[in-house]
Design a protein around this motif. Structure first.
Motif, PDB file in Angstrom:
ATOM      1  N   MET A   1       0.791  -1.139  -0.097  1.00 55.54           N
ATOM      2  CA  MET A   1       0.079  -0.144   0.145  1.00 55.54           C
ATOM      3  C   MET A   1       0.739   1.101   0.093  1.00 55.54           C
ATOM      4  O   MET A   1       1.895   1.130   0.568  1.00 55.54           O
ATOM      5  CB  MET A   1      -0.862   0.187   1.435  1.00 55.54           C
ATOM      6  N   SER A   2       0.309   2.198  -0.697  1.00 54.62           N
ATOM      7  CA  SER A   2       1.089   3.591  -1.000  1.00 54.62           C
ATOM      8  C   SER A   2       1.106   4.274   0.513  1.00 54.62           C
ATOM      9  O   SER A   2       0.034   4.109   1.160  1.00 54.62           O
ATOM     10  CB  SER A   2       0.695   4.461  -2.072  1.00 54.62           C
ATOM     11  N   PRO A   3       2.356   5.004   0.922  1.00 59.46           N
ATOM     12  CA  PRO A   3       2.141   5.657   2.182  1.00 59.46           C
ATOM     13  C   PRO A   3       1.387   6.857   2.080  1.00 59.46           C
ATOM     14  O   PRO A   3       1.138   7.343   0.985  1.00 59.46           O
ATOM     15  CB  PRO A   3       3.846   5.860   2.301  1.00 59.46           C
ATOM     16  N   PRO A   4       0.901   7.355   3.313  1.00 59.37           N
ATOM     17  CA  PRO A   4      -0.161   8.486   3.021  1.00 59.37           C
ATOM     18  C   PRO A   4       0.712   9.672   2.672  1.00 59.37           C
ATOM     19  O   PRO A   4       1.866   9.796   2.945  1.00 59.37           O
ATOM     20  CB  PRO A   4      -0.734   8.663   4.617  1.00 59.37           C
ATOM     21  N   LEU A   5      -0.125  10.707   1.988  1.00 60.58           N
ATOM     22  CA  LEU A   5       0.940  11.815   1.801  1.00 60.58           C
ATOM     23  C   LEU A   5       0.543  12.946   2.773  1.00 60.58           C
ATOM     24  O   LEU A   5      -0.417  13.057   3.610  1.00 60.58           O
ATOM     25  CB  LEU A   5       0.194  12.290   0.214  1.00 60.58           C
ATOM     26  N   ASN A   6       1.610  13.984   2.622  1.00 59.31           N
ATOM     27  CA  ASN A   6       1.166  15.183   3.657  1.00 59.31           C
ATOM     28  C   ASN A   6       0.929  16.469   2.662  1.00 59.31           C
ATOM     29  O   ASN A   6       1.504  16.834   1.644  1.00 59.31           O
ATOM     30  CB  ASN A   6       2.603  15.400   4.129  1.00 59.31           C
ATOM     31  N   LEU A   7      -0.317  16.672   2.753  1.00 58.90           N
ATOM     32  CA  LEU A   7      -0.776  17.620   1.766  1.00 58.90           C
ATOM     33  C   LEU A   7      -1.243  18.952   2.383  1.00 58.90           C
ATOM     34  O   LEU A   7      -2.136  18.814   3.437  1.00 58.90           O
ATOM     35  CB  LEU A   7      -2.147  16.852   1.057  1.00 58.90           C
ATOM     36  N   ALA A   8      -1.162  20.028   1.787  1.00 61.87           N
ATOM     37  CA  ALA A   8      -1.689  21.309   2.344  1.00 61.87           C
ATOM     38  C   ALA A   8      -2.781  22.068   1.348  1.00 61.87           C
ATOM     39  O   ALA A   8      -2.149  21.991   0.055  1.00 61.87           O
ATOM     40  CB  ALA A   8      -0.654  22.427   2.655  1.00 61.87           C
ATOM     41  N   ILE A   9      -3.729  22.446   1.687  1.00 60.22           N
ATOM     42  CA  ILE A   9      -4.656  23.152   0.740  1.00 60.22           C
ATOM     43  C   ILE A   9      -4.919  24.519   1.302  1.00 60.22           C
ATOM     44  O   ILE A   9      -5.079  24.920   2.509  1.00 60.22           O
ATOM     45  CB  ILE A   9      -5.912  22.290   0.880  1.00 60.22           C
ATOM     46  N   THR A  10      -4.807  25.510   0.066  1.00 54.74           N
ATOM     47  CA  THR A  10      -5.063  26.913   0.592  1.00 54.74           C
ATOM     48  C   THR A  10      -6.328  27.341  -0.338  1.00 54.74           C
ATOM     49  O   THR A  10      -6.322  27.009  -1.865  1.00 54.74           O
ATOM     50  CB  THR A  10      -3.815  27.730   0.004  1.00 54.74           C
ATOM     51  N   CYS A  11      -7.206  28.000   0.227  1.00 56.80           N
ATOM     52  CA  CYS A  11      -8.326  28.442  -0.325  1.00 56.80           C
ATOM     53  C   CYS A  11      -9.075  29.691   0.278  1.00 56.80           C
ATOM     54  O   CYS A  11      -8.505  30.170   1.231  1.00 56.80           O
ATOM     55  CB  CYS A  11      -9.281  27.446  -0.595  1.00 56.80           C
ATOM     56  N   PHE A  12      -9.967  30.121  -0.246  1.00 51.29           N
ATOM     57  CA  PHE A  12     -10.721  31.269   0.248  1.00 51.29           C
ATOM     58  C   PHE A  12     -11.829  30.552   1.464  1.00 51.29           C
ATOM     59  O   PHE A  12     -12.299  29.488   1.015  1.00 51.29           O
ATOM     60  CB  PHE A  12     -11.551  32.171  -0.553  1.00 51.29           C
ATOM     61  N   PRO A  13     -11.886  30.989   2.590  1.00 53.27           N
ATOM     62  CA  PRO A  13     -12.503  30.480   3.605  1.00 53.27           C
ATOM     63  C   PRO A  13     -14.060  30.606   3.402  1.00 53.27           C
ATOM     64  O   PRO A  13     -14.713  30.193   4.276  1.00 53.27           O
ATOM     65  CB  PRO A  13     -11.777  31.026   4.786  1.00 53.27           C
ATOM     66  N   THR A  14     -14.518  31.755   2.817  1.00 54.60           N
ATOM     67  CA  THR A  14     -15.940  31.922   2.757  1.00 54.60           C
ATOM     68  C   THR A  14     -16.782  31.143   1.803  1.00 54.60           C
ATOM     69  O   THR A  14     -16.333  30.243   1.359  1.00 54.60           O
ATOM     70  CB  THR A  14     -15.993  33.588   2.085  1.00 54.60           C
ATOM     71  N   PHE A  15     -17.969  31.841   1.791  1.00 59.29           N
ATOM     72  CA  PHE A  15     -19.031  30.944   1.339  1.00 59.29           C
ATOM     73  C   PHE A  15     -18.723  31.078  -0.447  1.00 59.29           C
ATOM     74  O   PHE A  15     -19.509  31.903  -0.926  1.00 59.29           O
ATOM     75  CB  PHE A  15     -20.349  31.649   1.501  1.00 59.29           C
ATOM     76  N   GLY A  16     -17.895  30.413  -1.106  1.00 61.88           N
ATOM     77  CA  GLY A  16     -17.677  30.566  -2.310  1.00 61.88           C
ATOM     78  C   GLY A  16     -17.608  29.017  -3.058  1.00 61.88           C
ATOM     79  O   GLY A  16     -17.160  28.331  -2.211  1.00 61.88           O
ATOM     80  N   GLY A  17     -17.816  28.934  -4.261  1.00 59.76           N
ATOM     81  CA  GLY A  17     -17.514  27.636  -4.778  1.00 59.76           C
ATOM     82  C   GLY A  17     -16.099  27.037  -4.719  1.00 59.76           C
ATOM     83  O   GLY A  17     -16.041  25.897  -4.232  1.00 59.76           O
ATOM     84  N   SER A  18     -15.233  27.849  -4.903  1.00 58.91           N
ATOM     85  CA  SER A  18     -14.018  27.501  -4.839  1.00 58.91           C
ATOM     86  C   SER A  18     -13.486  26.839  -3.462  1.00 58.91           C
ATOM     87  O   SER A  18     -12.747  25.995  -3.528  1.00 58.91           O
ATOM     88  CB  SER A  18     -12.932  28.621  -5.203  1.00 58.91           C
ATOM     89  N   GLY A  19     -13.905  27.470  -2.404  1.00 60.47           N
ATOM     90  CA  GLY A  19     -13.644  27.163  -0.854  1.00 60.47           C
ATOM     91  C   GLY A  19     -14.345  25.880  -0.743  1.00 60.47           C
ATOM     92  O   GLY A  19     -13.678  25.003   0.055  1.00 60.47           O
ATOM     93  N   MET A  20     -15.519  25.835  -1.152  1.00 61.14           N
ATOM     94  CA  MET A  20     -16.291  24.622  -0.744  1.00 61.14           C
ATOM     95  C   MET A  20     -15.522  23.297  -1.519  1.00 61.14           C
ATOM     96  O   MET A  20     -15.341  22.216  -0.807  1.00 61.14           O
ATOM     97  CB  MET A  20     -17.639  24.545  -1.470  1.00 61.14           C
ATOM     98  N   VAL A  21     -15.260  23.672  -2.906  1.00 58.73           N
ATOM     99  CA  VAL A  21     -14.462  22.350  -3.658  1.00 58.73           C
ATOM    100  C   VAL A  21     -13.299  21.976  -2.909  1.00 58.73           C
ATOM    101  O   VAL A  21     -13.095  20.980  -2.581  1.00 58.73           O
ATOM    102  CB  VAL A  21     -14.298  22.751  -4.843  1.00 58.73           C
ATOM    103  N   ALA A  22     -12.597  23.005  -2.622  1.00 56.15           N
ATOM    104  CA  ALA A  22     -11.228  22.781  -1.939  1.00 56.15           C
ATOM    105  C   ALA A  22     -11.338  21.944  -0.521  1.00 56.15           C
ATOM    106  O   ALA A  22     -10.659  20.979  -0.122  1.00 56.15           O
ATOM    107  CB  ALA A  22     -10.479  24.059  -1.657  1.00 56.15           C
ATOM    108  N   THR A  23     -12.360  22.493   0.378  1.00 54.12           N
ATOM    109  CA  THR A  23     -12.685  21.898   1.529  1.00 54.12           C
ATOM    110  C   THR A  23     -13.086  20.402   1.411  1.00 54.12           C
ATOM    111  O   THR A  23     -12.693  19.478   2.189  1.00 54.12           O
ATOM    112  CB  THR A  23     -13.662  22.456   2.385  1.00 54.12           C
ATOM    113  N   GLU A  24     -13.820  20.137   0.414  1.00 54.05           N
ATOM    114  CA  GLU A  24     -14.201  18.766   0.119  1.00 54.05           C
ATOM    115  C   GLU A  24     -13.311  17.915  -0.266  1.00 54.05           C
ATOM    116  O   GLU A  24     -13.246  16.852   0.290  1.00 54.05           O
ATOM    117  CB  GLU A  24     -15.530  18.619  -0.829  1.00 54.05           C
ATOM    118  N   ILE A  25     -12.286  18.484  -1.203  1.00 55.88           N
ATOM    119  CA  ILE A  25     -11.236  17.723  -1.600  1.00 55.88           C
ATOM    120  C   ILE A  25     -10.321  17.304  -0.228  1.00 55.88           C
ATOM    121  O   ILE A  25      -9.808  15.966   0.015  1.00 55.88           O
ATOM    122  CB  ILE A  25     -10.301  18.360  -2.461  1.00 55.88           C
TER     123      ILE A  25
END
Ligand code: GMT
Length: 385
Positions: free
Chosen positions: A1-25
């Motif tokens: 099994m592949s090892p887990p990755l260390n990932l950071a996400i940056t997005c706008f935190p407000t009510f916008g589609g881009s922040g929603m998509v980023a958060t769900e990912i």
């Protein structure tokens, strides 16, 4: 099994589609066992109330008076990215919305040198079509996009617009189209009229409810939403639910009051959760001037709610005219009102469209396949490709 990755996400935190998509990912990656960090100005809306699943790093700016109004947020963000990447040994930095996130990521990478994480930039729309190509930001945005290791867009439309808007020959910047997705369990068909009756206590049995959800910015053409509603209402009494807030809300509310229709229109403002009201409505309106994708329309389709929208941007990639809703040229409120009437006057047609809408979303816009594609990109980059 592949090892887990260390990932950071940056997005706008407000009510916008881009922040929603980023958060769900981010949440989906955490569910898959990866270590996920969010680096943002504030806790993203959908992370509220969450404990330990992901790690949040708040970006704070200096309050030194000489720096006031000098736009130091990208520097503070880049510094925070450097800090987190250094002690957390990040593999991937995934930034959503190019301005200023892709630029901050590039600055961080320059500082980190060969310790730097790989950069994935997801463009969302106005970062290409409006803000990014504004001459004020164009050179640095173009440069930062070109310096990303992988660039993705939610629609083929936005991929084309990026190549054209930034004058980038397609062969020098491959862009992967990963359509936005929706949680089909949260956004599911539930025709529980109690949710709209709570807003309109004297709602008639067959009285249709139109609905619009957005950030009420000028590109959403909120005036057209009200015009479509008033035209439909003249022919066939109906109601309108408006969810969200922004600069166009007050003028729209004023106009509704002037028309004496305030008891037929409910302005709910920003809502963290509106799936039940959406699913209890009849037609979703999205007459936008620009829409790289139109996430709110996808959420409506997932609830089995047909969409009437303008024929622009990435909307036709999800709303097929005459099958899951109707499209009309931007600004043609008469045509859009006609399409709404065609749906609300013909229950059989509405049911067919509703079924098509849900089926299409289940076949094409589920969360898991989209997450698979992002994860494959992360793995490829972390593996040195
Ligand atoms: O316009 C909005 O609704 C906000 C904006 C954002 O940056 O959050 O939305 C953009 O990204 C969404 C998610 O990918 C897309 O669904 C929207 O279509 C896109 N908005 C525009 O292109 C105007």
């Amino acid at each position: 099994m592949s090892p887990p990755l260390n990932l950071a996400i940056t997005c706008f935190p407000t009510f916008g589609g881009s922040g929603m998509v980023a958060t769900e990912i981010g949440l989906a990656m955490a569910d898959r066992g990866h270590r996920v960090h969010f680096i943002a100005r504030d806790l993203p809306v959908r992370l509220h109330g969450m404990t330990r699943k992901v790690i949040f790093h708040e970006v704070t700016e200096s309050d030194y008076p000489a720096l006031a109004h000098s736009g130091t947020y990208p520097l503070a963000l880049a510094s925070k990215m450097i800090e987190v990447a250094s002690y957390e040994h990040l593999d991937i930095l995934h930034v959503h919305y190019a301005v200023p996130h892709a630029t901050a990521a590039w600055m961080a990478r320059e500082v980190l040198g060969n310790q730097a994480p790989r950069i994935v930039t997801t463009l969302h729309g106005t970062d290409t079509t409006l803000v990014g190509t504004d001459p004020t930001y164009l050179p640095i945005t173009r440069f930062s996009i070109l310096r990303s290791d992988v660039v993705t867009t939610p629609s083929a439309f936005l991929r084309r617009a990026t190549w054209e808007g930034f004058s980038i020959p397609p062969e020098s910047l491959p862009i992967e189209v990963i359509p936005n997705f929706v949680d089909t369990e949260r956004y599911a068909p539930r025709r529980d009229r109690a949710h709209v009756r709570a807003l309109f206590p004297n709602l008639g049995d067959g009285e249709p409810v139109l609905i619009h959800v957005s950030n009420f910015r000028p590109v959403k053409r909120i005036g057209d939403v009200v015009s479509i509603f008033t035209r439909v209402h003249r022919e066939h009494p109906c109601r309108l639910v408006m969810i969200g807030d922004g600069p166009e809300r007050s003028p729209a509310e004023r106009r509704v009051r002037e028309l004496g229709l305030e008891d037929r229109v409910a302005f709910l403002g920003k809502q963290e959760s509106f799936a039940e009201v959406l699913a209890a409505s009849d037609v979703f309106l999205l007459p936008s001037e620009q829409e790289s994708f139109g996430l709110a329309a996808l959420e409506a389709l997932s609830c089995g709610i047909p969409v009437v929208a303008s024929n622009i941007g990435g909307i036709p990639e999800q709303v097929e005219h005459g099958a899951r809703g109707y499209l009309a040229p931007m600004g043609h409120v008469e045509a859009m009102a006609g399409h709404v009437l065609a749906l609300v006057r013909d229950p059989e047609r509405w049911r067919r469209f509703s079924h098509n809408a849900r089926q299409h979303v289940l076949e094409r816009f589920q969360l898991a396949p989209a997450i698979d594609r992002y994860e494959a990109i992360y793995r490829r980059l972390a593996g040195g490709a």
